[in-house]
Design a protein around this motif. Sequence first.
Motif, PDB file in Angstrom:
ATOM      1  N   THR A   1     -10.635   7.270  23.068  1.00 53.41           N
ATOM      2  CA  THR A   1      -9.565   6.577  22.358  1.00 53.41           C
ATOM      3  C   THR A   1      -8.484   6.144  23.346  1.00 53.41           C
ATOM      4  O   THR A   1      -8.399   6.651  24.459  1.00 53.41           O
ATOM      5  N   GLY A   2      -7.656   5.213  22.912  1.00 55.73           N
ATOM      6  CA  GLY A   2      -6.564   4.735  23.764  1.00 55.73           C
ATOM      7  C   GLY A   2      -6.211   3.297  23.425  1.00 55.73           C
ATOM      8  O   GLY A   2      -6.902   2.629  22.651  1.00 55.73           O
ATOM      9  N   ILE A   3      -5.099   2.804  24.017  1.00 53.16           N
ATOM     10  CA  ILE A   3      -4.673   1.427  23.764  1.00 53.16           C
ATOM     11  C   ILE A   3      -5.655   0.452  24.397  1.00 53.16           C
ATOM     12  O   ILE A   3      -6.551   0.859  25.163  1.00 53.16           O
ATOM     13  N   ARG A   4      -5.463  -0.838  24.109  1.00 51.40           N
ATOM     14  CA  ARG A   4      -6.367  -1.844  24.659  1.00 51.40           C
ATOM     15  C   ARG A   4      -6.231  -1.883  26.191  1.00 51.40           C
ATOM     16  O   ARG A   4      -5.144  -1.729  26.757  1.00 51.40           O
ATOM     17  N   GLY A   5      -7.370  -2.074  26.858  1.00 51.63           N
ATOM     18  CA  GLY A   5      -7.362  -2.333  28.290  1.00 51.63           C
ATOM     19  C   GLY A   5      -7.214  -1.138  29.206  1.00 51.63           C
ATOM     20  O   GLY A   5      -6.954  -1.312  30.398  1.00 51.63           O
ATOM     21  N   VAL A   6      -7.359   0.107  28.686  1.00 52.60           N
ATOM     22  CA  VAL A   6      -7.248   1.265  29.586  1.00 52.60           C
ATOM     23  C   VAL A   6      -8.605   1.737  30.092  1.00 52.60           C
ATOM     24  O   VAL A   6      -8.667   2.660  30.901  1.00 52.60           O
ATOM     25  N   GLY A   7      -9.695   1.117  29.608  1.00 52.76           N
ATOM     26  CA  GLY A   7     -11.007   1.425  30.173  1.00 52.76           C
ATOM     27  C   GLY A   7     -11.941   2.216  29.288  1.00 52.76           C
ATOM     28  O   GLY A   7     -12.787   2.965  29.792  1.00 52.76           O
ATOM     29  N   LYS A   8     -11.860   2.058  27.975  1.00 56.88           N
ATOM     30  CA  LYS A   8     -12.724   2.831  27.081  1.00 56.88           C
ATOM     31  C   LYS A   8     -14.184   2.406  27.214  1.00 56.88           C
ATOM     32  O   LYS A   8     -15.068   3.242  27.440  1.00 56.88           O
TER      33      LYS A   8
ATOM     34  N   LEU B   1     -18.645   6.783  21.472  1.00 55.79           N
ATOM     35  CA  LEU B   1     -17.861   5.974  20.545  1.00 55.79           C
ATOM     36  C   LEU B   1     -16.534   5.606  21.202  1.00 55.79           C
ATOM     37  O   LEU B   1     -15.924   6.425  21.893  1.00 55.79           O
ATOM     38  N   ALA B   2     -16.088   4.390  20.995  1.00 53.42           N
ATOM     39  CA  ALA B   2     -14.816   3.924  21.570  1.00 53.42           C
ATOM     40  C   ALA B   2     -13.982   3.272  20.472  1.00 53.42           C
ATOM     41  O   ALA B   2     -14.522   2.558  19.620  1.00 53.42           O
ATOM     42  N   THR B   3     -12.668   3.524  20.495  1.00 48.57           N
ATOM     43  CA  THR B   3     -11.799   2.963  19.459  1.00 48.57           C
ATOM     44  C   THR B   3     -10.354   2.894  19.938  1.00 48.57           C
ATOM     45  O   THR B   3      -9.928   3.684  20.779  1.00 48.57           O
ATOM     46  N   THR B   4      -9.627   1.939  19.376  1.00 47.10           N
ATOM     47  CA  THR B   4      -8.180   1.856  19.627  1.00 47.10           C
ATOM     48  C   THR B   4      -7.382   2.475  18.482  1.00 47.10           C
ATOM     49  O   THR B   4      -6.187   2.693  18.611  1.00 47.10           O
ATOM     50  N   GLU B   5      -8.035   2.757  17.361  1.00 43.96           N
ATOM     51  CA  GLU B   5      -7.335   3.275  16.180  1.00 43.96           C
ATOM     52  C   GLU B   5      -8.066   4.501  15.652  1.00 43.96           C
ATOM     53  O   GLU B   5      -8.788   4.442  14.663  1.00 43.96           O
TER      54      GLU B   5
END
Length: 560
Positions: free
Chosen positions: A46-53, A157-161
Motif C-alpha cells: 500500500t502507499g500513495i501513487r508513484g512510490v513503487g508498489k 496485491l497493490a493498492t492506493t486505498e
Amino acid sequence: MENNRKVLSLKYRPQNFDQLIGQDVMVQIIKNAIKLDRIPNAYLLTGIRGVGKTTTARIIAKAINCKDFSKGSNKCEDFCHCEAITNSNHMDVLEMDAASKTGIDDIRELIDSAKYFPVSAKYKVFIIDEVHMLSKQAFNGLLKTLEEPPPHLKFILATTEVKKIPLTIISRCQRFDLRRIKIEEMVNFLKDIATKEKAKVNEKALMLIAKASEGSVRDGLSILDQAISTFNVLGEEITEKSIRNMIGIADRSRIIDLIKFIIQGNKEKALKDSEEIFDLGADPKLVLQDMLEIIYLISRSKSFGKIENDLTVSELESSVIFELSQNLDFSYISMIWQFILKGIEELSFVPSHFLSFQMLIMRLVHLKDLPSPEQVLEDVMNSNVEVISESSIKPEKSIHEEKKPGTIINQSLAKQQIKSTVQENIEIEPKNVKKENQNLEIISSFESLIEIANKKKEIELKFDLERNVRLVKFEKGKIDISFNEKLSKNFVRTLTEKLKLWTGDRWVISLSQDIGQKTIFENKEMHKKKLFQEALNSEVYKTIKESFPNAELTDIEEIK
C-alpha cells in the motif's frame, strides 16, 4: 535520437531491491524471508501513487523465482527468469489490473488457472494492481484461495486505498506500507538521473521538484522529464524560477513578502502582491499550501529560534522568517493558520479561485486589527464589570479525578457553564431603584427557589431546576449542583443574576462531580407511581373493577 524513447519514470524503473529508494525496512524484511524460505501466501503493498508498489511487486516476483537470489539478482545464471519477468513476458507471472477487471468472472478465471503448476518458474505469481477496485463478490471469491493457495502459487496485491479492501482480505496478507520518499532522498535520486541524462539542473531546482512531487518518485521524474524537454533543448540551465513558471508555483520569496504585508496589515501591498502572483499563473491552492508552510516555519522559529539545519530554507529566508516571528504571538499565528486552512476548503466550491483568494487575503490583513484573546481578557478585567473568580466556582473535586459510577455531569457542558459564569456574570443593579425599597425574597431551600422562579414567571429557569438539575448541597449564598446534558447553556449565568436580583446577595453556583439527589421532577414521578400503585391495590378500585370489568385507572391526582 532513439525512435522508441522511454519516459524517465519507465527508463529508470528499479529492477532489483538495491535500486529501490526509501523502503529499506521493507526490503530487508522481504530479503530475509526469501532467504529463509518463509515466503507468505500473499503480499499487500500500500502507499500513495508513484512510490513503487507495482515495481516492488515485480521485484518480489523476480526474487522468489531467481535461481541465485542469495548472490543478488543483478547477475543471474543462464536460463534465469528475471529478464523475462522484467520484460513482462513470463508465462508464470501474471499481472491483472483490477480497475478494468473487477467482477467475479475475472477472479474465477484467475482461480481456475491457479490449479495448474508453473511452466518453468518455481512459483506462479499473480500480481493484482489497484486491488481495491474489485467488487464485493470478487473479493469473496478470492478469500479461500488467498488463505490456502496451492504451494506453487503466490499473490501480490497493490493498492492506493487500503481502507476500501475488506479486513478479511487484509488479514490473509503480509502487509507493507510503502512510505513517501524523503526530500533529501528524492533530491539525490533526481540529481543522479539528471547526471545520466546530461541535463543542467541546479540544486534549488531539484529541491523544488522534490517538494512538488510530494514523496512520489514517478511525479518527481515526470516533472524532471518535462523540465529537460522544455529547457535543455535550448541549452539553458534548469533553475528554480523556470520550474516555478513551468508547474505554476509562486516564488517562495514572494510568498514570504505576501505574508509580511499581511502581518503588517498593509492591505494595498498585500493585494498587489497577490495579484502579481496570480498573474504569473500560480495555482491558488499551491500558493495557500506554501503559505501554510511559511506559517509553520514562523511558528517553529518562534519556538526554537532561527532555522539553520533545514535544507529547504535558505539563509536569507531563515533570517526573514526569524525576524517576522519575533513580533508575533502564537494566538495570532494560529488564527492565520486556521484562516488559510478554511480558504483552501473554500476553493473547492467557489467558482472563481481568484476572488476567493483575494477575499482570504483581505480577511487575513484585517486580522491584524482584531484584539488578541489576552487583550480582550485584560480589557474585561480593567472594566467596571464585576467578575467572579474561577476559584469561587471550582468544582469540589478535580475534573481529572476518576468519576464516580453513575455520575451525570457532562465535562464539556460544565466547562461552558463555568466559562459563562466567569466571563459574563455581571452584577445587576437595577437603575433608579434604591436597594432598601426592593421587596427582597428569602430563599431557604431548593424547593423555595423553584417556587420563587415560578412566582416570577421564569419558566425556562424553573424547568431546568425541576428537570435538569440535581441538588448536591444547599446553603445560604452557595448551591452545589450536578446536571444532565439537557441543561440550558446559560443556566448558571441566569440563575446567578436572578438570585442577586431577588435576594440582594451574591450566590455562588458550584458544579459538583457528585451525583446528587434526584431531580424534583423524578421525585414527583416516583411519588405519583407510588400513589398509582396504592390506588390499584385499594378496595375502592377492586369494587369498581368488579362492577365494571372493562374499566381501567389512567391517572391519579393527589388532593391537598
